[in-house]
Scaffold this motif. Structure first.
Motif, PDB file in Angstrom:
ATOM      1  N   LEU A  18       0.826  -1.206   0.000  1.00 34.09           N
ATOM      2  CA  LEU A  18       0.000   0.000   0.000  1.00 34.09           C
ATOM      3  C   LEU A  18       0.861   1.257   0.000  1.00 34.09           C
ATOM      4  N   ILE A  19       1.911   1.244   0.814  1.00 32.92           N
ATOM      5  CA  ILE A  19       2.818   2.396   0.851  1.00 32.92           C
ATOM      6  C   ILE A  19       3.547   2.544  -0.483  1.00 32.92           C
ATOM      7  N   ALA A  20       3.993   1.411  -1.044  1.00 35.82           N
ATOM      8  CA  ALA A  20       4.722   1.453  -2.313  1.00 35.82           C
ATOM      9  C   ALA A  20       3.871   2.063  -3.420  1.00 35.82           C
ATOM     10  N   VAL A  21       2.622   1.633  -3.522  1.00 30.88           N
ATOM     11  CA  VAL A  21       1.750   2.130  -4.593  1.00 30.88           C
ATOM     12  C   VAL A  21       1.228   3.528  -4.272  1.00 30.88           C
ATOM     13  N   GLY A  22       0.698   3.710  -3.054  1.00 34.00           N
ATOM     14  CA  GLY A  22       0.100   4.993  -2.695  1.00 34.00           C
ATOM     15  C   GLY A  22       1.100   6.130  -2.687  1.00 34.00           C
ATOM     16  N   VAL A  23       2.199   5.952  -1.959  1.00 35.16           N
ATOM     17  CA  VAL A  23       3.228   6.999  -1.890  1.00 35.16           C
ATOM     18  C   VAL A  23       3.966   7.108  -3.228  1.00 35.16           C
ATOM     19  N   GLY A  24       4.267   5.954  -3.828  1.00 32.86           N
ATOM     20  CA  GLY A  24       4.998   5.956  -5.097  1.00 32.86           C
ATOM     21  C   GLY A  24       4.258   6.707  -6.186  1.00 32.86           C
ATOM     22  N   ARG A  30       3.181  13.687  -9.183  1.00 37.01           N
ATOM     23  CA  ARG A  30       3.258  15.049  -8.637  1.00 37.01           C
ATOM     24  C   ARG A  30       1.972  15.396  -7.877  1.00 37.01           C
ATOM     25  N   PHE A  31       1.585  14.479  -6.994  1.00 33.10           N
ATOM     26  CA  PHE A  31       0.447  14.681  -6.089  1.00 33.10           C
ATOM     27  C   PHE A  31      -0.852  14.921  -6.867  1.00 33.10           C
ATOM     28  N   VAL A  32      -1.162  13.977  -7.760  1.00 29.49           N
ATOM     29  CA  VAL A  32      -2.323  14.129  -8.643  1.00 29.49           C
ATOM     30  C   VAL A  32      -3.620  14.320  -7.858  1.00 29.49           C
ATOM     31  N   MET A  95      -5.871   5.865   9.434  1.00 29.19           N
ATOM     32  CA  MET A  95      -6.954   5.714   8.465  1.00 29.19           C
ATOM     33  C   MET A  95      -6.965   6.902   7.503  1.00 29.19           C
ATOM     34  N   TRP A  96      -6.694   8.098   8.040  1.00 30.24           N
ATOM     35  CA  TRP A  96      -6.590   9.280   7.167  1.00 30.24           C
ATOM     36  C   TRP A  96      -5.425   9.134   6.198  1.00 30.24           C
ATOM     37  N   VAL A  97      -4.276   8.678   6.701  1.00 31.18           N
ATOM     38  CA  VAL A  97      -3.098   8.501   5.847  1.00 31.18           C
ATOM     39  C   VAL A  97      -3.412   7.529   4.718  1.00 31.18           C
ATOM     40  N   VAL A  98      -4.046   6.403   5.078  1.00 30.76           N
ATOM     41  CA  VAL A  98      -4.433   5.412   4.074  1.00 30.76           C
ATOM     42  C   VAL A  98      -5.396   6.038   3.066  1.00 30.76           C
ATOM     43  N   GLY A  99      -6.317   6.877   3.549  1.00 26.98           N
ATOM     44  CA  GLY A  99      -7.273   7.521   2.660  1.00 26.98           C
ATOM     45  C   GLY A  99      -6.611   8.478   1.686  1.00 26.98           C
ATOM     46  N   LEU A 100      -5.688   9.318   2.165  1.00 23.04           N
ATOM     47  CA  LEU A 100      -5.027  10.286   1.288  1.00 23.04           C
ATOM     48  C   LEU A 100      -4.110   9.594   0.283  1.00 23.04           C
ATOM     49  N   MET A 101      -3.398   8.549   0.741  1.00 20.33           N
ATOM     50  CA  MET A 101      -2.600   7.758  -0.205  1.00 20.33           C
ATOM     51  C   MET A 101      -3.523   6.992  -1.142  1.00 20.33           C
ATOM     52  N   GLY A 102      -4.629   6.524  -0.581  1.00 19.26           N
ATOM     53  CA  GLY A 102      -5.578   5.744  -1.366  1.00 19.26           C
ATOM     54  C   GLY A 102      -6.212   6.536  -2.493  1.00 19.26           C
ATOM     55  N   MET A 103      -6.272   7.858  -2.352  1.00 12.22           N
ATOM     56  CA  MET A 103      -6.798   8.679  -3.444  1.00 12.22           C
ATOM     57  C   MET A 103      -5.930   8.524  -4.685  1.00 12.22           C
ATOM     58  N   ALA A 104      -4.604   8.496  -4.503  1.00 12.69           N
ATOM     59  CA  ALA A 104      -3.693   8.299  -5.633  1.00 12.69           C
ATOM     60  C   ALA A 104      -3.816   6.881  -6.174  1.00 12.69           C
TER      61      ALA A 104
END
Length: 490
Positions: A18-24, A30-32, A95-104
């Motif tokens: 999740l971190i690899a895909v979301g943050v990556g 560029r923070f789409v 959960m918020w972190v997962v949500g914001l990364m999850g948007m990407a």
């Protein structure tokens, strides 16, 4: 064995993926999810004008409410309470972190679903992870597409449908004293009348039901926040401190907070599971990135808005005490917290909200199951009708059965589902960026609504029929691009 697999998947494997895909993808794009946040509303505004099926397809708005119908469910009411009970208030931060990364992540998977969608004989579209795996990665990866489809059917088509039915029946029984058998029969009848009408009837029901249920829940949440406005800063501080182990809390400290936040966050918003792309692919849009942007917004609605509303209602109440254990957990914690704020009618309101959330999720789960079957047997109406009958029976059975083992099984299959999809997203990372680059390039040229020219991307192995443009978009393409990007659907 189920506990061991759950700990392995959710505590280690999925955390890394999740971190690899979301943050990556957040960094690579560029923070789409933030760059195009305002664009989400403009796309939906344009979609609203055509949402009445002008050319025989679903619009972005209808696909959005369908995905929100699936994302917004028991996880937003009971799941948040479970996360707080087992992981402490800090679980909400993660959960918020997962949500914001999850948007990407959702942008990537739903853009790919649109890109690799396929046209059906009746003019509708099909798509999702199985399709972008088999088309995007080629024949040697078809086994992964098949595995994903089986897991999707087992998890959403069967297990989650039974679990949602159980949640509705037990909650309705607690609130109104209705026997679970009667609740199950009534729910099965209504579900049957809708799903036998196919995806378009499900979409029409959802575009009325979803705004009503989500809007009503948020209005009550705003009322609660208004009554406790002076306490809100303290709750935010409590959440942040607990997230990093700086606050004493029941639930196992920072490790439990992270695991519960990740697990319940993904369970709620489904970003990375590959479930929402099955719905995102059915809409007509002039460019795949349009649907990616809209679906990123649905993650924001689910996690940052609705899950937060539930969390604040719980943490602002006098029911939850982070420094001591309590027998009140799950849906009962949410109900007790609401009652503490607005009186006993709050329990009834939570039960009704759960009923609507779970009902909309059952419709969504049905479509995911149907789409997984379609991957193996294209547009087989006999098979679809048999599946519809099975869903009606499953709703009855789920309402009257203790589903503890089913829940543990569903957690494992959902974890495996996420692993399969996230691996595919990593392999298709460059394809997603290529589509985004095309969209960004047209926006820089001043084109307000970019148009996708499938002929410019022969290496992607796309279905040309799925990318025939509507007459108004084809005309606009002539004016803005000066070429013919595709043939007209009109």
């Amino acid at each position: 064995m189920l506990d061991f697999l759950n700990d392995l998947l959710w505590g280690k494997v999925l955390l890394v993926l999740l971190i690899a895909v979301g943050v990556g993808f957040t960094l690579a794009s560029r923070f789409v999810q933030f760059r195009y946040f305002g664009q989400m509303f403009r796309i939906l505004g344009a979609s609203q004008a055509f949402r009445r099926d002008k050319h025989g397809h679903l619009s972005s708005f209808q696909a959005l409410v369908l995905s929100v119908a699936g994302r917004v469910g028991g996880g937003n009411i009971a799941g948040v309470a479970v996360a707080i009970t087992l992981g402490g208030p800090g679980a909400i931060f993660w959960m918020w972190v997962v949500g914001l990364m999850g948007m990407a992540t959702s942008f990537l998977e739903c853009t790919l679903a649109q890109t690799y969608k396929e046209a059906e004989a009746d003019g509708t579209y099909r798509g999702g992870p199985a399709y972008y795996i088999s088309r995007g990665l080629g024949q040697r990866w078809r086994w992964l597409a098949a595995v994903y489809s089986v897991l999707l059917l087992a998890t959403f088509g069967f297990a989650f449908t039974a679990l949602q039915s159980y949640a509705v029946a037990t909650s309705f029984g607690d609130a109104f004293g209705v026997p679970v058998l009667y609740s199950g029969l009534g729910l099965a009848l209504i579900v049957g009348l809708i799903i036998f009408g196919g995806i378009k009837r499900i979409a029409r029901i959802s575009e009325v039901l979803v705004p009503f249920m989500a809007g009503g829940y948020l209005l009550i949440a705003l009322l609660v926040l208004g009554l406790n406005i002076e306490k809100i800063p303290d709750v935010i501080v409590l959440i942040v401190k607990s997230a990093f182990g700086l606050e004493p809390a029941i639930g196992g400290g920072i490790g439990a907070a992270i695991m519960m936040g990740v697990k319940r966050g993904l369970f709620s918003n489904e970003a990375g599971l590959g479930s929402a792309p099955n719905v995102a692919a059915v809409a007509y849009v002039p460019h795949p990135a349009n649907q990616g942007i809209v679906q990123a917004f649905s993650v924001f609605i689910d996690t940052v808005v609705i899950c937060s509303a539930t969390a604040f209602m719980i943490l602002l109440s006098g029911v939850y005490d982070p420094t001591s254990a309590s027998d009140v957990a799950g849906i009962a914690l949410t109900q007790a917290s609401m009652a503490d704020h607005v009186g006993e009618w709050g329990r009834t309101f939570v039960s009704l909200a759960l009923l609507l959330f779970a009902f909309s999720t059952i419709l969504y789960n049905y479509y995911l199951g149907e789409n997984s079957l379609n991957y193996f047997s294209r547009d087989n109406q006999t098979l679809f009708n048999a599946f519809r009958v099975a869903i009606v029976l499953l709703v009855c059975w789920g309402a009257t059965t203790d589903l503890g083992t089913v829940f543990g099984f569903a957690d494992v299959t959902m974890g495996l589902l996420a692993v399969a999809n996230l691996v595919a997203l990593i392999l298709l990372f460059k394809s997603g960026l290529r589509i985004l680059k095309d969209f960004d390039g047209q926006r820089r040229q001043g084109i307000e609504r970019p148009i996708f020219n499938a002929k410019d991307h022969p290496e992607l192995n796309l279905d040309p029929q799925a990318w025939e443009l509507a007459p108004e978009d084809l005309e606009r393409a002539h004016r803005t691009l000066g070429n013919t990007p595709a043939t007209s659907r009109g």
